[in-house]
Scaffold this motif. Structure first.
Motif, mmCIF file in Angstrom:
data_model
loop_
_atom_site.group_PDB
_atom_site.id
_atom_site.type_symbol
_atom_site.label_atom_id
_atom_site.label_comp_id
_atom_site.label_asym_id
_atom_site.label_seq_id
_atom_site.Cartn_x
_atom_site.Cartn_y
_atom_site.Cartn_z
ATOM 1 N N LYS A 37 -3.569 8.463 -7.820
ATOM 2 C CA LYS A 37 -4.149 7.274 -7.194
ATOM 3 C C LYS A 37 -4.354 7.501 -5.694
ATOM 4 N N VAL A 38 -3.356 8.112 -5.046
ATOM 5 C CA VAL A 38 -3.416 8.246 -3.589
ATOM 6 C C VAL A 38 -4.310 9.420 -3.167
ATOM 7 N N ARG A 83 8.458 10.036 -6.465
ATOM 8 C CA ARG A 83 7.216 9.276 -6.563
ATOM 9 C C ARG A 83 6.845 8.689 -5.198
ATOM 10 N N VAL A 109 7.880 2.373 -1.655
ATOM 11 C CA VAL A 109 9.189 1.767 -1.863
ATOM 12 C C VAL A 109 9.940 2.520 -2.961
ATOM 13 N N GLY A 111 0.826 -1.198 0.000
ATOM 14 C CA GLY A 111 0.000 0.000 0.000
ATOM 15 C C GLY A 111 0.857 1.243 0.000
ATOM 16 N N PRO A 112 0.270 2.370 -0.376
ATOM 17 C CA PRO A 112 1.041 3.607 -0.499
ATOM 18 C C PRO A 112 1.510 4.169 0.852
ATOM 19 N N ASP A 113 1.014 3.616 1.993
ATOM 20 C CA ASP A 113 1.539 4.072 3.288
ATOM 21 C C ASP A 113 2.944 3.537 3.524
ATOM 22 N N ARG A 114 3.379 2.564 2.701
ATOM 23 C CA ARG A 114 4.760 2.061 2.789
ATOM 24 C C ARG A 114 5.378 2.121 1.397
ATOM 25 N N MET A 159 3.591 10.007 -2.217
ATOM 26 C CA MET A 159 2.506 9.203 -1.629
ATOM 27 C C MET A 159 2.307 9.540 -0.156
ATOM 28 N N ALA A 212 1.051 8.198 -9.223
ATOM 29 C CA ALA A 212 0.954 7.891 -7.789
ATOM 30 C C ALA A 212 0.076 8.920 -7.073
#
Lengths: 264, 300
Positions: free
Chosen positions: A104-105, A151, A81, A76-79, A155, A101
């Protein structure tokens, strides 16, 4: 109990046919909010596996990962990479790679103008605003990593996961990017978990260094606090006794106590 | 060291041509670019056009010499031109039935190809995506595809005539079944070769399957898909001529067969030239669409 990110008695085995190899054995690690933690170890010790599990890209075998006391078992975007090989989408421009990104978020929460401003803000943060209309093939390796970082930052992740983000870069570009990451960390106070095999990089950037033993069944061998004040300056640290001591400890761990036996 | 030298150069040069230099200076910057540009352009065109022209002329000369002798079985180019002049200058006549100009035959063939190829492209990309995405679909379908794709196009014709009981849908089916295999196989390879990195990015962003399909899968596999589409259009055009020879009616294939039956050899030769040129144009169109959509990556 109430750590920000908690990796709890995590073990990971890979099965191939009837063969089962344990890659990680009983790894427990807690990371506080705003902390910069590096994981260092020889190739094949499972540090990337650990990061992929935290990212949710791989399932755990036993144990688990808790972020703000919630178990994470999917990506998920909370992590966010930052991958070693940048992983930008080659058919999109630099701007579009970040905006995919952001859209989406924040698609539901921010207006179109706000999202555009946010994309540009993050590109400027990594000093890539000038290349917004370029495609990944047209920019250098270091620039690609900057865009990958933009990117991930865009997020607004709770934890920023860096998988050997500077591994494929030359020494000078790497130093530039490390300075950028330090500046961004100082400014935004992100929680960062970074994989590296570079001792200097680990000591320079981290609050704590987690040293992994060799695989199979790698464990956490030692955790070293790096009590250096921030902001850190590369040049003045080169002769700093604390810096040298930390560096010495990591080197001893890697090259004496847990020498990589297969290394040619 | 250089600066003084340059200064003295201009200092010497300026006074003398100051009066007449005006005319020269105005003329000089304008003319050479246009002339040079035209020349460069012309030579670039010439490099591409002259060699095939020479080969073409030589071929025509040799053909003329070989076929102009008494007892030659094929007509020389001069006679082909004379015999088919009416067909060349008026491709639009329509005297009913199959007695029509070449435009109508070609457009009938192109319509069949367009329909069969469109069906093949749609079904081929869909099936290729399925086979590329799902391990079980690949295990189940791939062996069957590998066997079926070796069946020659015309071998399907009797079966499709039996099924559809009409020439038109049968010809379209033959186009469809000919073009679909390379499209399926290339699409599947393209989907399977999507780097894990892109899948990881999609996973971290939590793209849903709809977004994943359009934002990651299609652009990443596009170069492969277009390779398949390009092979497919070539095979369609190959198959249509053969199929039309057998099903009859209007169409370039039947035109050739009809010309053979009435011993109009010159008309066959003219038709072959048209078939070749249109096949070439079709291939270029798909290639151009590929370049536009994949932004040049398909060309590599």
């Amino acid at each position: 109990m109430s750590s920000y990110l908690r990796i709890d008695h995590l073990s990971k085995s890979f099965k191939r046919g009837s063969n089962e190899t344990e890659v990680l054995h009983d790894v427990t690690l807690t990371i506080e909010r705003g902390e910069y933690v590096s994981i260092i170890g020889h190739s094949g010790c499972g540090k990337s596996t650990l990061l992929n599990i935290v990212a949710g890209l791989l399932p755990t075998t036993t144990g688990g990962v808790l972020l703000e006391n919630r178990e994470v078992n999917e990506p998920g975007p909370d992590r966010a990479v930052v991958f070693q090989n940048h992983s930008l989408l080659p058919w999109l421009t630099v701007y579009d790679n970040v905006s995919i990104a952001v859209n989406k978020v924040f698609g539901a929460r921010k207006s179109r103008a706000e999202r555009h401003a946010w994309v540009m803000h993050n590109l400027e943060l990594v000093q890539m605003g000038h290349a917004r209309d370029k495609r990944p093939a047209e920019i250098s390796g270091g620039m690609k990593q900057r865009v990958g970082l933009a990117r991930a930052l865009a997020m607004e992740p709770k934890v920023l996961l860096l998988d050997e983000p500077f591994g494929a870069l030359d020494a000078l570009t790497r130093a530039h990017l490390q300075d950028s990451v330090m500046a961004i960390h100082a400014k935004l106070g992100n929680t960062v978990l970074m994989i590296t095999h570079d001792v200097d990089e680990a000591v320079l950037l981290s609050d704590r260094i987690v040293m992994m033993t060799n695989g199979p069944a790698a464990r956490i061998g030692e955790v070293l606090d790096v009590p250096l004040a921030r902001p850190r300056k590369r040049l003045s640290l080169a002769a700093d006794p604390t810096y040298l001591k930390c560096r010495q400890r990591v080197l001893e761990f890697l090259y004496e106590r847990h020498r990589f036996v297969e290394a040619a | 060291m250089n600066m003084p030298l340059k200064k003295s150069d201009t200092a010497v040069a300026l006074p003398a041509p100051a009066v007449s230099a005006k005319v020269l200076a105005l003329g000089a910057p304008k003319r050479p670019p246009i002339g040079e540009r035209l020349l460069a352009h012309a030579s670039a065109v010439a490099v591409r056009v002259v060699p095939p022209l020479i080969v073409l002329t030589l071929t025509l000369v040799i053909w003329e010499m070989l076929c102009n002798r008494p007892g030659a079985t094929l007509p020389p180019p001069s006679r082909v031109l004379k015999d088919t002049w009416e067909l060349i200058v008026d491709p639009f006549f329509d005297r009913g039935g199959i007695d029509r100009g070449l435009f109508w035959h070609l457009s009938a063939s192109l319509q069949r190809v367009a329909l069969g190829y469109a069906l093949a492209a749609t079904a081929g990309v869909a099936l290729g995506t399925l086979v590329g995405q799902s391990m079980w679909a690949m295990r189940g379908l791939d062996p069957i595809f590998q066997v079926l794709r070796t069946v020659p196009p015309l071998a399907w014709l009797p079966l499709s005539l039996a099924a559809f009981r009409d020439g038109q849908p049968s010809a379209i089916f033959v186009i469809f079944i000919t073009a679909i295999w390379p499209i399926i196989i290339n699409t599947a390879v393209g989907i399977r070769n999507i780097p894990q990195d892109y899948r990881n990015v999609a996973a971290v962003l939590r793209l849903n399957s709809f977004e994943f399909f359009f934002k990651i899968m299609v652009p990443a596999a596009a170069p492969y898909i277009f390779t398949g589409l390009r092979i497919g259009i070539g095979l369609s055009w190959l198959a249509i001529v053969a199929a039309e020879m057998l099903i009859g009616g209007v169409g370039i294939g039947f035109f050739i067969w009809d010309a053979w039956n009435s011993s109009h050899i010159s008309e066959i030769i003219l038709a072959l030239i048209y078939v070749g040129i249109i096949g070439f144009i079709l291939d270029r169109i798909v290639a151009a669409v590929a370049t536009v959509i994949t932004r040049g990556t398909a060309a590599n």
